[in-house]
Design a protein around this motif. Structure first.
Motif, PDB file in Angstrom:
ATOM      1  N   LYS A  28      38.344  44.290  43.458  1.00  0.00           N
ATOM      2  CA  LYS A  28      36.960  44.120  43.886  1.00  0.00           C
ATOM      3  C   LYS A  28      36.300  45.492  43.872  1.00  0.00           C
ATOM      4  O   LYS A  28      36.703  46.394  44.606  1.00  0.00           O
ATOM      5  CB  LYS A  28      36.916  43.518  45.293  1.00  0.00           C
ATOM      6  N   LEU A  29      35.273  45.675  43.031  1.00  0.00           N
ATOM      7  CA  LEU A  29      34.630  46.966  42.875  1.00  0.00           C
ATOM      8  C   LEU A  29      33.386  47.070  43.736  1.00  0.00           C
ATOM      9  O   LEU A  29      32.582  46.139  43.819  1.00  0.00           O
ATOM     10  CB  LEU A  29      34.253  47.211  41.420  1.00  0.00           C
ATOM     11  N   GLU A  30      33.246  48.203  44.385  1.00  0.00           N
ATOM     12  CA  GLU A  30      32.021  48.571  45.078  1.00  0.00           C
ATOM     13  C   GLU A  30      31.429  49.768  44.347  1.00  0.00           C
ATOM     14  O   GLU A  30      31.910  50.167  43.294  1.00  0.00           O
ATOM     15  CB  GLU A  30      32.308  48.889  46.547  1.00  0.00           C
ATOM     16  N   GLN A  31      30.393  50.342  44.916  1.00  0.00           N
ATOM     17  CA  GLN A  31      29.738  51.452  44.239  1.00  0.00           C
ATOM     18  C   GLN A  31      30.666  52.654  44.083  1.00  0.00           C
ATOM     19  O   GLN A  31      30.680  53.300  43.046  1.00  0.00           O
ATOM     20  CB  GLN A  31      28.470  51.868  44.991  1.00  0.00           C
ATOM     21  N   GLU A  32      31.443  52.953  45.107  1.00  0.00           N
ATOM     22  CA  GLU A  32      32.313  54.123  45.040  1.00  0.00           C
ATOM     23  C   GLU A  32      33.723  53.837  45.556  1.00  0.00           C
ATOM     24  O   GLU A  32      34.443  54.750  45.941  1.00  0.00           O
ATOM     25  CB  GLU A  32      31.702  55.286  45.821  1.00  0.00           C
ATOM     26  N   SER A  33      34.118  52.582  45.619  1.00  0.00           N
ATOM     27  CA  SER A  33      35.448  52.235  46.098  1.00  0.00           C
ATOM     28  C   SER A  33      35.872  50.909  45.480  1.00  0.00           C
ATOM     29  O   SER A  33      35.044  50.171  44.930  1.00  0.00           O
ATOM     30  CB  SER A  33      35.480  52.142  47.629  1.00  0.00           C
TER      31      SER A  33
ATOM     32  N   THR B  51      30.581  38.518  40.880  1.00  0.00           N
ATOM     33  CA  THR B  51      31.404  38.845  42.051  1.00  0.00           C
ATOM     34  C   THR B  51      31.919  40.283  42.040  1.00  0.00           C
ATOM     35  O   THR B  51      32.571  40.705  42.993  1.00  0.00           O
ATOM     36  CB  THR B  51      32.607  37.891  42.127  1.00  0.00           C
ATOM     37  N   ARG B  52      31.668  41.022  40.950  1.00  0.00           N
ATOM     38  CA  ARG B  52      32.141  42.394  40.792  1.00  0.00           C
ATOM     39  C   ARG B  52      33.666  42.488  40.837  1.00  0.00           C
ATOM     40  O   ARG B  52      34.235  43.436  41.358  1.00  0.00           O
ATOM     41  CB  ARG B  52      31.533  43.325  41.849  1.00  0.00           C
ATOM     42  N   HIS B  53      34.307  41.480  40.287  1.00  0.00           N
ATOM     43  CA  HIS B  53      35.757  41.499  40.179  1.00  0.00           C
ATOM     44  C   HIS B  53      36.147  41.980  38.788  1.00  0.00           C
ATOM     45  O   HIS B  53      35.561  41.542  37.786  1.00  0.00           O
ATOM     46  CB  HIS B  53      36.354  40.109  40.426  1.00  0.00           C
ATOM     47  N   VAL B  54      37.133  42.853  38.722  1.00  0.00           N
ATOM     48  CA  VAL B  54      37.637  43.336  37.455  1.00  0.00           C
ATOM     49  C   VAL B  54      39.076  42.865  37.297  1.00  0.00           C
ATOM     50  O   VAL B  54      39.847  42.805  38.258  1.00  0.00           O
ATOM     51  CB  VAL B  54      37.550  44.884  37.360  1.00  0.00           C
TER      52      VAL B  54
ATOM     53  N   THR C 225      44.406  40.569  44.454  1.00  0.00           N
ATOM     54  CA  THR C 225      45.701  39.931  44.249  1.00  0.00           C
ATOM     55  C   THR C 225      46.240  40.333  42.877  1.00  0.00           C
ATOM     56  O   THR C 225      45.550  40.993  42.086  1.00  0.00           O
ATOM     57  CB  THR C 225      45.588  38.398  44.330  1.00  0.00           C
ATOM     58  N   THR C 226      47.454  39.941  42.603  1.00  0.00           N
ATOM     59  CA  THR C 226      48.071  40.165  41.296  1.00  0.00           C
ATOM     60  C   THR C 226      48.689  38.860  40.800  1.00  0.00           C
ATOM     61  O   THR C 226      49.206  38.072  41.596  1.00  0.00           O
ATOM     62  CB  THR C 226      49.165  41.256  41.367  1.00  0.00           C
ATOM     63  N   PHE C 227      48.617  38.646  39.492  1.00  0.00           N
ATOM     64  CA  PHE C 227      49.209  37.476  38.857  1.00  0.00           C
ATOM     65  C   PHE C 227      50.408  37.929  38.031  1.00  0.00           C
ATOM     66  O   PHE C 227      50.316  38.872  37.254  1.00  0.00           O
ATOM     67  CB  PHE C 227      48.204  36.768  37.937  1.00  0.00           C
ATOM     68  N   LYS C 228      51.520  37.215  38.203  1.00  0.00           N
ATOM     69  CA  LYS C 228      52.733  37.499  37.440  1.00  0.00           C
ATOM     70  C   LYS C 228      53.227  36.199  36.821  1.00  0.00           C
ATOM     71  O   LYS C 228      53.746  35.341  37.510  1.00  0.00           O
ATOM     72  CB  LYS C 228      53.806  38.106  38.332  1.00  0.00           C
TER      73      LYS C 228
ATOM     74  N   ILE D 102      40.674  30.724  38.413  1.00  0.00           N
ATOM     75  CA  ILE D 102      40.208  31.573  39.507  1.00  0.00           C
ATOM     76  C   ILE D 102      39.235  30.818  40.412  1.00  0.00           C
ATOM     77  O   ILE D 102      39.305  30.886  41.640  1.00  0.00           O
ATOM     78  CB  ILE D 102      39.541  32.843  38.963  1.00  0.00           C
ATOM     79  N   GLY D 103      38.304  30.078  39.805  1.00  0.00           N
ATOM     80  CA  GLY D 103      37.277  29.388  40.583  1.00  0.00           C
ATOM     81  C   GLY D 103      37.795  28.225  41.389  1.00  0.00           C
ATOM     82  O   GLY D 103      37.235  27.881  42.429  1.00  0.00           O
ATOM     83  N   GLY D 104      38.881  27.575  40.939  1.00  0.00           N
ATOM     84  CA  GLY D 104      39.413  26.424  41.666  1.00  0.00           C
ATOM     85  C   GLY D 104      40.084  26.773  42.970  1.00  0.00           C
ATOM     86  O   GLY D 104      40.244  25.922  43.844  1.00  0.00           O
ATOM     87  N   ARG D 105      40.519  28.044  43.124  1.00  0.00           N
ATOM     88  CA  ARG D 105      41.149  28.540  44.349  1.00  0.00           C
ATOM     89  C   ARG D 105      42.399  27.744  44.739  1.00  0.00           C
ATOM     90  O   ARG D 105      42.727  27.618  45.904  1.00  0.00           O
ATOM     91  CB  ARG D 105      40.151  28.540  45.516  1.00  0.00           C
ATOM     92  N   LYS D 106      43.075  27.189  43.729  1.00  0.00           N
ATOM     93  CA  LYS D 106      44.311  26.455  44.000  1.00  0.00           C
ATOM     94  C   LYS D 106      45.525  27.131  43.395  1.00  0.00           C
ATOM     95  O   LYS D 106      46.629  26.616  43.503  1.00  0.00           O
ATOM     96  CB  LYS D 106      44.199  25.021  43.472  1.00  0.00           C
TER      97      LYS D 106
END
Length: 431
Positions: free
Chosen positions: A117-122, A101-104, A127-130, A162-166
């Protein structure tokens, strides 16, 4: 090296070694097939201060890095060109990447985990987790189950689904000091966590775990209705002294000390140690629910990094006590160990990687950070040229080498191989 080395990343398929320096530079080397020579390919300025973490992504030909300058950056490994960056709230010391998914995932000292979410040049903020009260010290990503594990200086580990989306977050409490390194065994679904206290905890993640409840707010005990010490009105009306507030770890209710005098472990909620519970919850917890879901082991040294080799079932730990230890598998059965040490200096390996391709001469190859003190070893010391130095010490000359070590050979044989490298290095200068 022009500056002391702070972190590294090694890819065994391409034999590419990426090294981060204290001055913010990333240097890339290619290792020879016999692991006895390393050739500098390129160096580029990635950060304004010390590089904290490096991650090489072979599929994308990217080099991801975080630094003390509160920046996350990624570069093209072919050209060395900077592709983009993102500023975090604090210095980042945890870094993971999902190729699909190109997520870091970036964990920082404020206790926050940032997902980009990373693209080639952007890049774009997802979201953020706290969830941590202390800084994030380690991250581990499971691409199969799509869960992220974060270790923190608050002694806890959180599993983010992350995958459960809950938005499910499972808390794991099993360390008495800060969590310093994490590793995940995909085939057995076991999480291996190591702490500064030397403890190694192997968590069984193949069980159905429960989220810890949120702590409820109340001005009086939710069991006996006794007022807490800030509830002046009820204290005056009932002519009673206010009590201190506590919370039951199972139901989350605000209770007084008398109504929560019992202790119990709740492994399915991540509490492997006994914690405070109210009297009613203590009676409802069965013996089956108290069955442990983790095993505890003492490594007898302050662990800096851990690496698990699933093909052989070996667990490698490196510590601040100048010792590298090898244990057999997640069950941690005792096996023959090989320790490299020196009386005057120590080993501090931030990354331990295996090379599965070179088994003709050695059982396995261990990549070591080699930081010489200018007054010892390669600079005229009397002792053998063993991997020495202290990470981040300004007195180091910054010389690195890659040493093949036979896992099952005696220590004298290992030191003999190292002495050969010392003779090869006599003509080199220590800059």
């Amino acid at each position: 090296m022009p500056s002391p080395c702070s972190c590294m990343s090694f890819n065994p398929e391409t034999r590419r070694l990426s090294i981060g320096l204290d001055n913010g530079t990333i240097s890339e080397f290619i290792l020879s097939e016999d692991y006895n020579k390393m050739t500098l390919v390129k160096s580029y300025q990635a950060h304004q201060s010390r590089v904290m973490m490096i991650l090489f992504v072979l599929e994308m030909e990217w080099v991801l890095s975080t630094g003390q300058d509160k920046h996350f950056t990624w570069h093209c490994s072919e050209s060395g060109q900077r592709l983009g960056g993102y500023r975090t709230n604090a210095g980042a010391c945890g870094l993971q990447f999902d190729v699909e998914t190109r997520h870091v995932f970036v964990g920082d000292h404020s206790g926050q985990v940032t997902i980009l979410k990373l693209e080639q040049e952007s890049c774009s903020l997802v979201t953020t987790f706290k969830g941590h009260t202390g800084g994030v010290t380690a991250l581990c990503w499971d691409p199969v189950q799509r869960v992220l594990f974060s270790g923190s200086s608050d002694h806890s580990i959180i599993m983010w689904d992350i995958g459960g989306r809950k938005g499910t977050a499972i808390e794991l409490q099993g360390h008495n000091d800060k969590v310093q390194s994490l590793s995940y065994a995909h085939h057995t679904r076991q999480l291996i966590s190591c702490g500064a206290d030397g403890g190694i905890v192997v968590w069984n993640m193949d069980v159905e775990r429960q989220e810890t409840p949120e702590w409820l707010d109340s001005d009086s005990c939710q069991k006996c209705d006794q007022p807490f010490f800030w509830n002046f009105k009820q204290m005056w009306d009932s002519k009673k002294i206010g009590l201190r507030q506590h919370h039951c770890r199972k139901c989350g209710k605000a209770v007084c000390g008398k109504c929560s005098s019992k202790r119990s472990s709740i492994p399915l909620m991540g509490f492997e140690f006994e914690v405070r519970v109210c009297d009613s919850c203590h009676e409802s917890i069965t013996d089956e629910e108290r069955a442990p879901t983790a095993t505890f082991h003492d490594s007898k040294h302050n662990i800096v990094h851990v690496h698990f080799d699933a093909t052989r079932g070996w667990l490698l730990t490196s510590g601040t006590d100048k010792v590298i230890k090898n244990k057999h598998g997640p069950k941690m059965k005792r096996q023959e160990k090989e320790m490299l040490f020196t009386k005057s200096s120590g080993i501090c390996c931030m990354n331990l990687k295996f090379s599965p391709k070179t088994r003709r001469t050695f059982q396995w190859h261990l990549l070591l950070v080699h930081l010489h003190r200018c007054s010892q070893s390669c600079c005229g010391g009397d002792g053998p040229c063993v991997p020495t130095g202290t990470w981040g010490n300004d007195s180091t000359c910054g010389l690195w080498c890659c040493i093949p070590v036979c896992a099952k050979s005696p220590r004298e044989k290992a030191l003999g191989d190292i002495k050969k490298l010392r003779k090869m290095r006599k003509s080199s200068e220590c800059e």
